[in-house]
Design an enzyme around this catalytic site. Structure first.
Site, mmCIF file in Angstrom:
data_model
loop_
_atom_site.group_PDB
_atom_site.id
_atom_site.type_symbol
_atom_site.label_atom_id
_atom_site.label_comp_id
_atom_site.label_asym_id
_atom_site.label_seq_id
_atom_site.Cartn_x
_atom_site.Cartn_y
_atom_site.Cartn_z
ATOM 1 N N ARG A 68 4.250 5.704 -2.791
ATOM 2 C CA ARG A 68 4.827 7.040 -2.994
ATOM 3 C C ARG A 68 5.675 7.001 -4.260
ATOM 4 O O ARG A 68 6.285 5.975 -4.583
ATOM 5 C CB ARG A 68 5.733 7.429 -1.818
ATOM 6 C CG ARG A 68 4.994 7.852 -0.567
ATOM 7 C CD ARG A 68 4.306 9.209 -0.722
ATOM 8 N NE ARG A 68 3.605 9.620 0.490
ATOM 9 C CZ ARG A 68 2.304 9.449 0.710
ATOM 10 N NH1 ARG A 68 1.541 8.875 -0.199
ATOM 11 N NH2 ARG A 68 1.757 9.883 1.834
ATOM 12 N N HIS A 70 -2.758 10.776 -7.986
ATOM 13 C CA HIS A 70 -2.721 10.573 -6.523
ATOM 14 C C HIS A 70 -4.136 10.623 -5.933
ATOM 15 O O HIS A 70 -4.413 11.405 -5.012
ATOM 16 C CB HIS A 70 -1.809 11.611 -5.864
ATOM 17 C CG HIS A 70 -1.311 11.180 -4.519
ATOM 18 N ND1 HIS A 70 -0.079 11.523 -4.029
ATOM 19 C CD2 HIS A 70 -1.880 10.421 -3.523
ATOM 20 C CE1 HIS A 70 0.091 11.001 -2.820
ATOM 21 N NE2 HIS A 70 -0.996 10.328 -2.491
HETATM 22 N N1 LIG Z 1 -1.937 6.758 -3.111
HETATM 23 C C1 LIG Z 1 -2.613 7.132 -2.052
HETATM 24 O O1 LIG Z 1 -3.614 7.816 -2.203
HETATM 25 C C2 LIG Z 1 -2.182 6.668 -0.676
HETATM 26 C C3 LIG Z 1 -3.141 6.727 0.347
HETATM 27 C C4 LIG Z 1 -2.800 6.235 1.610
HETATM 28 C C5 LIG Z 1 -1.517 5.735 1.848
HETATM 29 N N2 LIG Z 1 -0.605 5.716 0.832
HETATM 30 C C6 LIG Z 1 0.753 5.175 1.109
HETATM 31 O O2 LIG Z 1 0.648 3.855 1.640
HETATM 32 C C7 LIG Z 1 1.664 3.668 2.614
HETATM 33 C C8 LIG Z 1 1.324 2.488 3.499
HETATM 34 O O3 LIG Z 1 0.237 2.779 4.345
HETATM 35 P P1 LIG Z 1 -0.225 1.783 5.538
HETATM 36 O O4 LIG Z 1 -1.217 2.525 6.351
HETATM 37 O O5 LIG Z 1 -0.612 0.457 4.986
HETATM 38 O O6 LIG Z 1 1.176 1.640 6.326
HETATM 39 P P2 LIG Z 1 1.555 0.695 7.546
HETATM 40 O O7 LIG Z 1 0.334 0.197 8.239
HETATM 41 O O8 LIG Z 1 2.594 1.404 8.344
HETATM 42 O O9 LIG Z 1 2.233 -0.577 6.840
HETATM 43 C C9 LIG Z 1 3.505 -0.566 6.294
HETATM 44 C C10 LIG Z 1 3.886 -1.973 5.855
HETATM 45 O O10 LIG Z 1 5.143 -1.908 5.165
HETATM 46 C C11 LIG Z 1 6.049 -2.839 5.780
HETATM 47 N N3 LIG Z 1 7.429 -2.318 5.692
HETATM 48 C C12 LIG Z 1 7.897 -1.101 6.049
HETATM 49 N N4 LIG Z 1 9.220 -0.997 5.825
HETATM 50 C C13 LIG Z 1 9.596 -2.207 5.331
HETATM 51 C C14 LIG Z 1 10.844 -2.746 4.928
HETATM 52 N N5 LIG Z 1 11.986 -2.032 4.991
HETATM 53 N N6 LIG Z 1 10.873 -4.017 4.480
HETATM 54 C C15 LIG Z 1 9.742 -4.762 4.436
HETATM 55 N N7 LIG Z 1 8.510 -4.306 4.807
HETATM 56 C C16 LIG Z 1 8.454 -3.050 5.254
HETATM 57 C C17 LIG Z 1 5.602 -2.957 7.218
HETATM 58 O O11 LIG Z 1 6.100 -4.171 7.772
HETATM 59 P P3 LIG Z 1 5.701 -4.632 9.274
HETATM 60 O O12 LIG Z 1 4.225 -4.938 9.234
HETATM 61 O O13 LIG Z 1 6.511 -5.861 9.482
HETATM 62 O O14 LIG Z 1 6.042 -3.484 10.179
HETATM 63 C C18 LIG Z 1 4.077 -2.918 7.047
HETATM 64 O O15 LIG Z 1 3.595 -4.200 6.719
HETATM 65 C C19 LIG Z 1 1.732 5.021 3.302
HETATM 66 O O16 LIG Z 1 2.991 5.208 3.943
HETATM 67 C C20 LIG Z 1 1.513 5.992 2.161
HETATM 68 O O17 LIG Z 1 2.757 6.393 1.630
HETATM 69 C C21 LIG Z 1 -0.902 6.164 -0.414
#
Ligand SMILES: NC(=O)c1ccc[n+]([C@@H]2O[C@H](COP(=O)([O-])OP(=O)(O)OC[C@H]3O[C@@H](n4cnc5c(N)ncnc54)[C@H](OP(=O)(O)O)[C@@H]3O)[C@@H](O)[C@H]2O)c1
Length: 313
Positions: free
Chosen positions: A228, A276
């Protein structure tokens, strides 16, 4: 027979038409916000991306809210978000695969010095060069080892990179080094030739990509932000690029979207900026996901991928 559950679509202008066909066949009554008349108390479910703040709390009988994207910061930034209603984020293999493709592509563009060869082609110059650094000595670090980070880590590992990941909790992934929690962040950063941000945007991760963090990366590191725009202090990035501390950056997301024409990020020679598009949710896949979710809820089952309101992701 119980009445068909009513699903309100809150989508950006022009997106509704993609949903009509997949949703029409289902046992759900679809209503489009801003187009179809409805009473707030009729709505059982909502599907949306960034609903206007304060709106969701006006729907008193909501059973669940489905996010059109993997990121749900656009919901939780609403101070009146009804936290007692389950918020379900979009988790999909295709989306993770496309995100991983984008990440791998931008690591390779930099690693293989693709932009130099494109310039040479335009000048009709035959300029051969070896890789600046062998692949197995190129350290790629991923901030966020969730659904998307996990897939990207495995793809990069299989291409021969030295891959590590940072997350809140420790991970066991064959051939991928795991760093966990704030206490291990500096050690993680110190060994990243590439830093990829794929964290959720929460109060703890907002503006994590800043001057202080960049200073902990090895000189010449390359930064990729696909998470983001709120993760990055854009001015800090420009300063780190201009000082030569960072070699370049790829940005798919921005603090303000669409990125203003006047933004210096568009034309900076060391930045690749995309609008994006790292992965765009497929209407067909999301419609299937939401309809399966509604059917499961109507059967009284608990859904996967419900956002943990205390963690904020
Ligand atoms: N550019 C685009 O087109 C696009 C598309 C899709 C998604 N995204 C972005 O990608 C993000 C991630 O997606 P996802 O599905 O992979 O999310 P997810 O499965 O919820 O994974 C989040 C990861 O971040 C870690 N995390 C969260 N807060 C943290 C902190 N304070 N310190 C250390 N690690 C932390 C979590 O740790 P744990 O595993 O230990 O809980 C987990 O490994 C989304 O929220 C979205 O904003 C962007």
């Amino acid at each position: 027979m119980s009445p068909r559950p009513k699903l309100l679509l809150i989508l950006p202008p022009g997106w509704g038409r993609y949903w009509e066909e997949p949703l029409a066949a289902a046992n759900v009554r679809m209503l489009r916000d801003g187009q179809d008349p409805y009473a707030p108390e009729e709505i059982d479910y909502v599907l949306g991306f960034r609903p206007r703040p304060g709106f969701l709390k006006t729907l008193p009988k909501l059973k669940a809210i489905f996010s059109l994207g993997a990121g749900i910061d656009g919901f939780l930034s609403d101070p009146d978000f009804p936290k007692h209603v389950p918020l379900i984020r979009f988790v999909d293999e295709t989306l993770s695969r496309e995100m991983a493709q984008y990440i791998v592509m931008h690591v390779l563009i930099q690693h293989r010095d693709e932009r130099t060869f494109q310039t040479a082609q335009r000048e009709a110059k035959w300029r051969q060069a070896m890789l600046a650094r062998p692949t197995e000595e190129t350290r790629v670090g991923i901030l966020g080892m969730g659904e998307i980070g996990f897939v990207a880590a495995r793809r990069l590992r299989d291409l021969g990179f030295a891959v590590s990941g940072w997350s809140r909790t420790r991970k066991e992934i064959d051939g991928v080094r795991s760093f966990a929690g704030g206490g291990e962040l500096d050690a993680f950063l110190g060994q990243c030739d590439f830093l990829i941000c794929i964290l959720p945007l929460t109060p703890k991760t907002r503006h994590i990509l800043n001057t202080e963090l960049f200073a902990k990366l090895p000189r010449g590191a390359y930064v990729i932000n696909v998470a983001r725009g709120g993760h990055l202090r854009e001015g800090d990035l420009i300063a780190a690029l201009d000082s030569g501390h960072l070699s370049g950056a790829t940005l798919d997301v921005f603090e303000h979207e669409p990125l203003a024409e006047t933004s210096p990020l568009w034309k900076h020679p060391k930045i690749i900026a995309t609008p994006h598009i790292a992965a765009i949710t497929s209407p067909a896949a999301a419609a299937r996901y939401v309809l399966d979710g509604i059917a499961a809820m109507e059967r009284g089952e608990t859904l996967k991928n419900i956002v943990d309101m205390t963690r904020g992701y």
